[in-house]
Scaffold this motif. Structure first.
Motif, PDB file in Angstrom:
ATOM      1  N   ASP B  26       0.830  -1.204   0.000  1.00  0.00           N
ATOM      2  CA  ASP B  26       0.000   0.000   0.000  1.00  0.00           C
ATOM      3  C   ASP B  26       0.869   1.260   0.000  1.00  0.00           C
ATOM      4  O   ASP B  26       1.183   1.811   1.051  1.00  0.00           O
ATOM      5  N   SER B  27       1.293   1.667  -1.198  1.00  0.00           N
ATOM      6  CA  SER B  27       2.008   2.945  -1.373  1.00  0.00           C
ATOM      7  C   SER B  27       3.192   3.096  -0.431  1.00  0.00           C
ATOM      8  O   SER B  27       3.141   3.852   0.544  1.00  0.00           O
ATOM      9  N   ILE B  28       4.254   2.375  -0.742  1.00  0.00           N
ATOM     10  CA  ILE B  28       5.436   2.383   0.107  1.00  0.00           C
ATOM     11  C   ILE B  28       6.513   3.296  -0.459  1.00  0.00           C
ATOM     12  O   ILE B  28       6.765   3.294  -1.664  1.00  0.00           O
ATOM     13  N   ASP B  29       7.126   4.095   0.404  1.00  0.00           N
ATOM     14  CA  ASP B  29       8.308   4.878   0.059  1.00  0.00           C
ATOM     15  C   ASP B  29       9.459   4.374   0.908  1.00  0.00           C
ATOM     16  O   ASP B  29       9.315   4.233   2.125  1.00  0.00           O
ATOM     17  N   LEU B  30      10.583   4.079   0.262  1.00  0.00           N
ATOM     18  CA  LEU B  30      11.704   3.535   1.026  1.00  0.00           C
ATOM     19  C   LEU B  30      13.008   3.767   0.270  1.00  0.00           C
ATOM     20  O   LEU B  30      13.074   3.566  -0.938  1.00  0.00           O
ATOM     21  N   ASP B  31      14.031   4.235   0.980  1.00  0.00           N
ATOM     22  CA  ASP B  31      15.382   4.355   0.418  1.00  0.00           C
ATOM     23  C   ASP B  31      16.295   3.372   1.134  1.00  0.00           C
ATOM     24  O   ASP B  31      16.298   3.322   2.370  1.00  0.00           O
ATOM     25  N   ILE B  32      17.055   2.603   0.384  1.00  0.00           N
ATOM     26  CA  ILE B  32      18.020   1.690   0.987  1.00  0.00           C
ATOM     27  C   ILE B  32      19.396   2.066   0.464  1.00  0.00           C
ATOM     28  O   ILE B  32      19.610   2.128  -0.754  1.00  0.00           O
ATOM     29  N   ALA B  33      20.310   2.352   1.394  1.00  0.00           N
ATOM     30  CA  ALA B  33      21.618   2.864   1.000  1.00  0.00           C
ATOM     31  C   ALA B  33      22.512   1.745   0.465  1.00  0.00           C
ATOM     32  O   ALA B  33      22.342   0.579   0.802  1.00  0.00           O
ATOM     33  N   ALA B  34      23.466   2.124  -0.396  1.00  0.00           N
ATOM     34  CA  ALA B  34      24.409   1.149  -0.939  1.00  0.00           C
ATOM     35  C   ALA B  34      25.222   0.540   0.191  1.00  0.00           C
ATOM     36  O   ALA B  34      25.670   1.236   1.098  1.00  0.00           O
ATOM     37  N   GLY B  35      25.392  -0.773   0.157  1.00  0.00           N
ATOM     38  CA  GLY B  35      26.208  -1.463   1.148  1.00  0.00           C
ATOM     39  C   GLY B  35      25.491  -1.788   2.437  1.00  0.00           C
ATOM     40  O   GLY B  35      26.082  -2.360   3.348  1.00  0.00           O
ATOM     41  N   GLU B  36      24.228  -1.446   2.496  1.00  0.00           N
ATOM     42  CA  GLU B  36      23.471  -1.661   3.723  1.00  0.00           C
ATOM     43  C   GLU B  36      22.981  -3.109   3.837  1.00  0.00           C
ATOM     44  O   GLU B  36      22.687  -3.741   2.823  1.00  0.00           O
ATOM     45  N   PHE B  37      22.907  -3.629   5.040  1.00  0.00           N
ATOM     46  CA  PHE B  37      22.192  -4.882   5.293  1.00  0.00           C
ATOM     47  C   PHE B  37      20.832  -4.479   5.819  1.00  0.00           C
ATOM     48  O   PHE B  37      20.677  -4.091   6.965  1.00  0.00           O
ATOM     49  N   PHE B  38      19.847  -4.545   4.934  1.00  0.00           N
ATOM     50  CA  PHE B  38      18.528  -4.007   5.249  1.00  0.00           C
ATOM     51  C   PHE B  38      17.526  -5.154   5.329  1.00  0.00           C
ATOM     52  O   PHE B  38      17.475  -6.002   4.444  1.00  0.00           O
ATOM     53  N   SER B  39      16.726  -5.184   6.395  1.00  0.00           N
ATOM     54  CA  SER B  39      15.735  -6.251   6.537  1.00  0.00           C
ATOM     55  C   SER B  39      14.326  -5.709   6.414  1.00  0.00           C
ATOM     56  O   SER B  39      14.028  -4.623   6.898  1.00  0.00           O
ATOM     57  N   MET B  40      13.483  -6.491   5.754  1.00  0.00           N
ATOM     58  CA  MET B  40      12.059  -6.203   5.755  1.00  0.00           C
ATOM     59  C   MET B  40      11.422  -7.257   6.643  1.00  0.00           C
ATOM     60  O   MET B  40      11.432  -8.449   6.329  1.00  0.00           O
ATOM     61  N   LEU B  41      10.903  -6.801   7.770  1.00  0.00           N
ATOM     62  CA  LEU B  41      10.385  -7.703   8.794  1.00  0.00           C
ATOM     63  C   LEU B  41       8.883  -7.534   8.904  1.00  0.00           C
ATOM     64  O   LEU B  41       8.382  -6.407   8.906  1.00  0.00           O
ATOM     65  N   GLY B  42       8.180  -8.648   9.001  1.00  0.00           N
ATOM     66  CA  GLY B  42       6.736  -8.548   9.175  1.00  0.00           C
ATOM     67  C   GLY B  42       6.113  -9.922   9.175  1.00  0.00           C
ATOM     68  O   GLY B  42       6.752 -10.891   8.777  1.00  0.00           O
ATOM     69  N   PRO B  43       4.865 -10.026   9.629  1.00  0.00           N
ATOM     70  CA  PRO B  43       4.191 -11.321   9.602  1.00  0.00           C
ATOM     71  C   PRO B  43       3.896 -11.727   8.160  1.00  0.00           C
ATOM     72  O   PRO B  43       3.994 -10.901   7.253  1.00  0.00           O
ATOM     73  N   SER B  44       3.529 -12.998   7.941  1.00  0.00           N
ATOM     74  CA  SER B  44       3.231 -13.421   6.578  1.00  0.00           C
ATOM     75  C   SER B  44       1.986 -12.678   6.106  1.00  0.00           C
ATOM     76  O   SER B  44       1.070 -12.427   6.873  1.00  0.00           O
ATOM     77  N   GLY B  45       2.018 -12.291   4.826  1.00  0.00           N
ATOM     78  CA  GLY B  45       0.907 -11.530   4.284  1.00  0.00           C
ATOM     79  C   GLY B  45       1.012 -10.039   4.524  1.00  0.00           C
ATOM     80  O   GLY B  45       0.088  -9.290   4.223  1.00  0.00           O
ATOM     81  N   SER B  46       2.153  -9.598   5.041  1.00  0.00           N
ATOM     82  CA  SER B  46       2.282  -8.164   5.318  1.00  0.00           C
ATOM     83  C   SER B  46       2.822  -7.407   4.113  1.00  0.00           C
ATOM     84  O   SER B  46       2.935  -6.186   4.157  1.00  0.00           O
ATOM     85  N   GLY B  47       3.176  -8.109   3.047  1.00  0.00           N
ATOM     86  CA  GLY B  47       3.588  -7.434   1.814  1.00  0.00           C
ATOM     87  C   GLY B  47       5.073  -7.395   1.580  1.00  0.00           C
ATOM     88  O   GLY B  47       5.525  -6.956   0.526  1.00  0.00           O
ATOM     89  N   LYS B  48       5.871  -7.888   2.527  1.00  0.00           N
ATOM     90  CA  LYS B  48       7.324  -7.756   2.382  1.00  0.00           C
ATOM     91  C   LYS B  48       7.872  -8.559   1.210  1.00  0.00           C
ATOM     92  O   LYS B  48       8.713  -8.072   0.450  1.00  0.00           O
ATOM     93  N   THR B  49       7.354  -9.783   1.020  1.00  0.00           N
ATOM     94  CA  THR B  49       7.833 -10.600  -0.096  1.00  0.00           C
ATOM     95  C   THR B  49       7.378 -10.015  -1.434  1.00  0.00           C
ATOM     96  O   THR B  49       8.123 -10.045  -2.413  1.00  0.00           O
ATOM     97  N   THR B  50       6.181  -9.462  -1.466  1.00  0.00           N
ATOM     98  CA  THR B  50       5.705  -8.835  -2.695  1.00  0.00           C
ATOM     99  C   THR B  50       6.603  -7.663  -3.079  1.00  0.00           C
ATOM    100  O   THR B  50       6.916  -7.465  -4.252  1.00  0.00           O
ATOM    101  N   VAL B  51       7.045  -6.888  -2.084  1.00  0.00           N
ATOM    102  CA  VAL B  51       7.959  -5.778  -2.364  1.00  0.00           C
ATOM    103  C   VAL B  51       9.258  -6.327  -2.974  1.00  0.00           C
ATOM    104  O   VAL B  51       9.747  -5.831  -3.984  1.00  0.00           O
ATOM    105  N   LEU B  52       9.770  -7.397  -2.373  1.00  0.00           N
ATOM    106  CA  LEU B  52      10.993  -8.009  -2.879  1.00  0.00           C
ATOM    107  C   LEU B  52      10.808  -8.470  -4.327  1.00  0.00           C
ATOM    108  O   LEU B  52      11.664  -8.251  -5.187  1.00  0.00           O
TER     109      LEU B  52
END
Lengths: 272, 350
Positions: B26-52
């Protein structure tokens, strides 16, 4: 589950009866092909390989066999290409009218062969012959057989694609492979055993088909089953018919047996 | 001027067809910096895998854009994007040897065979499976397959590595071992890692920053410490670690004002009623409802007189705890006032 001894015996006897029902007539045909008595008197009056020699010499039988092989190979080739393409389209892509196309494609195997035959004959007679000059013969037999052979290839390939899932193809794309490369290096090698199984079944189906063939083959070019049917009631040819029938049974069983072995073993997939 | 982020998502939205359509992201804005270890955490069905999957190119966004290193790749197919994915089920090609699996990405990009062989060898060394090159995926254990999947992706030296719950299928011991390895490899290669997980502990352990997903939205982005110590919403407080929620009458009695508050179990101390817990601590009376000894820690369940149930966690360290604290005892719970965090209701309710 454990059964009592008497139940086991009863079930074994019943199973034997059913199998006998199916196979005894075939065995009788096989024995009769060596029966010395021209009228197949029972019990056989003696053993002879004469009919096999006669059959081997029979021009009509040989021409019919050759016709059947050509028709089977042609129909199988068409079925392989079209069945695979359609299976890929329906399994891997979403488009408008997808379910309708799916149904229309499966339908020929459910349609009574006689209806397909009549329809094809009328098409040949009224359109193909006058307009394109294509009369009944090998080509029309191939096309007629391809209508149902496609379905066996389609079913085999679809089942394989479903089991394979999409993640391998996605992994390939993710690693930079174009759709064509993905098909060549991932999808096709994994489909291969399914294609072989589908092709063998298709060939077997075409090889002993008689109804559609009756309406699409010309009078001068019978396939083997039609030749048998035509010669069955000619007293002179009857012994030869038995021999040809045995050959037909063997030729039909081998592909089915191979196809089953290929289709049944998942472990073989990784080795193929 | 800030450097270009490795990944920039702008107003990214994904609806799946249905009646009504299902809004997965649902309309996500996100910046991930170069070299970062960034996690998308959430319960199943929260949209994190779809973003990936939208970043990898397997799903097309309904609206919004995906930028990789400043380039808009929203309309590009997966094979034109400089990202590689480690799949949850590994997706190793079963008909190829391990060596061929790892070389695959290089060969389809027309890297010379000898060079591909050399780099694949390096990648296999990196995951310490050099001697497995001749085997088939089916002959490897789950942990080994996982490392091959990692090598197959890393050998292409992508700008971004996407990891879709890569440790989900491993047992606990192997999981912890792979977490350490993953972090070491990321430090070594310096590639941006975007890691999807539903395991909050994994996210806290590995990540430079974490985005907490809930119902297709991001509830909070921050470092592990920020997300844990200062959860932005009650959802984050409840999903990342456990938290005692104090609301209503209990909030008025215990915190002294209206609102919704949270306090972590390990910040609470339980003492016998009347004895002092220490200077500068606030306290509230209650009854001990349950004592659970769990090895390194003991868990105390306390019913506050003000009408709320809280859990306190005590380390079973050398300072022996009051073993006399039994079920039904009158106790005080005590805490540092700064550990009480105001946690507003999540914008999305459940």
């Amino acid at each position: 589950m454990r059964l009592s001894t008497s139940t086991k015996w009863a079930l074994a006897a019943f199973a034997a009866l059913v199998l006998a029902f199916v196979y005894v007539p075939l065995i009788v045909v096989g024995i009769n092909s060596f029966n010395a008595d021209r009228a197949f008197g029972w019990p056989p009056s003696g053993f002879t390989t004469k009919w096999w020699a006669v059959a081997a010499q029979s021009e009509g039988a040989r021409a019919a066999l050759w016709m059947s092989v050509k028709a089977g190979l042609g129909a199988t080739a068409i079925a392989l290409v079209l069945g695979t393409l359609l299976s890929l389209a329906l399994s891997r892509f979403d488009f408008w009218g997808k379910h309708t196309v799916n149904l229309l494609f499966i339908l020929p195997i459910a349609l009574p062969g006689i209806v397909t035959g009549i329809a094809l004959q009328s098409m040949i007679q009224n359109v193909m012959q006058p307009v394109f000059g294509i009369g009944p013969g090998l080509f029309t037999v191939i096309v007629g057989h391809a209508t149902f052979c496609m379905v066996t290839v389609f079913n085999n390939v679809s089942a394989r694609l479903r089991r394979m899932g999409t993640s391998l193809e996605q992994a390939s794309a993710d690693l930079g492979a174009s759709p064509l490369t993905t098909f060549r290096r991932v999808t096709f090698p994994l489909l291969r055993s399914g294609l072989v199984a589908g092709a063998l079944l298709a060939f077997g189906l075409s090889f002993d088909e008689i109804v559609v063939t009756t309406f699409t083959a010309g009078p001068g070019s019978p396939t083997l089953p039609i030749w048998i049917y035509n010669n069955l009631f000619r007293p002179n040819q009857a012994p030869v018919v038995n021999v040809v029938a045995v050959v037909l049974v063997i030729a039909s069983l081998i592909p089915v047996w191979v196809a089953q072995r290929l289709g049944g073993t998942d472990a073989a997939e990784s080795r193929l | 001027m800030t450097p270009t982020p490795a990944i920039r998502l702008s107003a990214l939205r994904k609806e799946f067809p249905g009646h009504p359509p299902v809004v997965a992201v649902d309309s996500i804005d996100l910046d991930i910096a170069a070299g970062e270890f960034f996690s998308m955490l959430g319960p199943s069905g929260s949209g994190k895998t779809t973003v990936l999957r939208m970043i990898a190119g397997f799903e097309e966004p309904t609206s919004g854009t995906v930028e990789l290193a400043g380039d808009d790749v929203t309309g590009l197919p997966p094979y034109r994007r400089d990202v590689n994915t480690v799949f949850q089920d590994y997706a190793l090609f079963p008909h190829m040897s391990i060596q061929d699996n790892v070389e695959y990405g290089l060969l389809v990009k027309k890297v010379a065979k000898a060079e591909a062989r050399r780099r694949a060898g390096q990648a296999l060394e990196q995951v310490r499976l050099s001697d497995m090159g001749k085997r088939r995926p089916a002959q490897l254990s789950g942990g080994q397959r996982q490392r091959i999947a990692l090598a197959r992706a890393l050998v292409n030296r992508p700008k971004v590595l996407l990891l879709d719950e890569p440790l989900g299928a491993l047992d606990l011991k192997l999981r912890e071992q792979m977490q350490v390895e993953l972090k070491a490899i990321q430090r070594e290669v310096g590639i941006t890692f975007l890691f999807v997980t539903h395991d909050q502990e994994e996210a806290l352990t590995l990540s430079d920053r974490i985005a907490v997903f809930n119902a297709g939205r991001i509830e909070q982005v921050g470092t592990a410490r920020e997300v844990y110590e200062q959860p932005a919403t009650d959802f984050v407080a409840g999903f990342v670690g456990t938290s005692n929620r104090i609301t209503g009458a209990a909030a008025r009695a215990v915190v002294g004002r209206d609102g919704s508050f949270g306090i972590r179990p390990e910040k609470l101390t339980v003492v016998r009623r009347g004895s002092s817990a220490g200077d500068g601590l606030a306290h509230a009376p209650g009854t001990l409802a349950e004592v659970v000894y769990a090895g390194p820690v003991t868990r105390y369940v306390v019913d506050l007189d003000a009408g709320s149930r809280v859990i306190a966690l005590h380390q079973n360290d050398h300072q022996s705890i009051d073993a006399d604290l039994q079920r039904g005892a009158d106790v005080d719970i005590a805490w540092h006032p700064e550990h009480v965090i105001a946690v507003p209701e999540s914008p999305v309710s459940h």
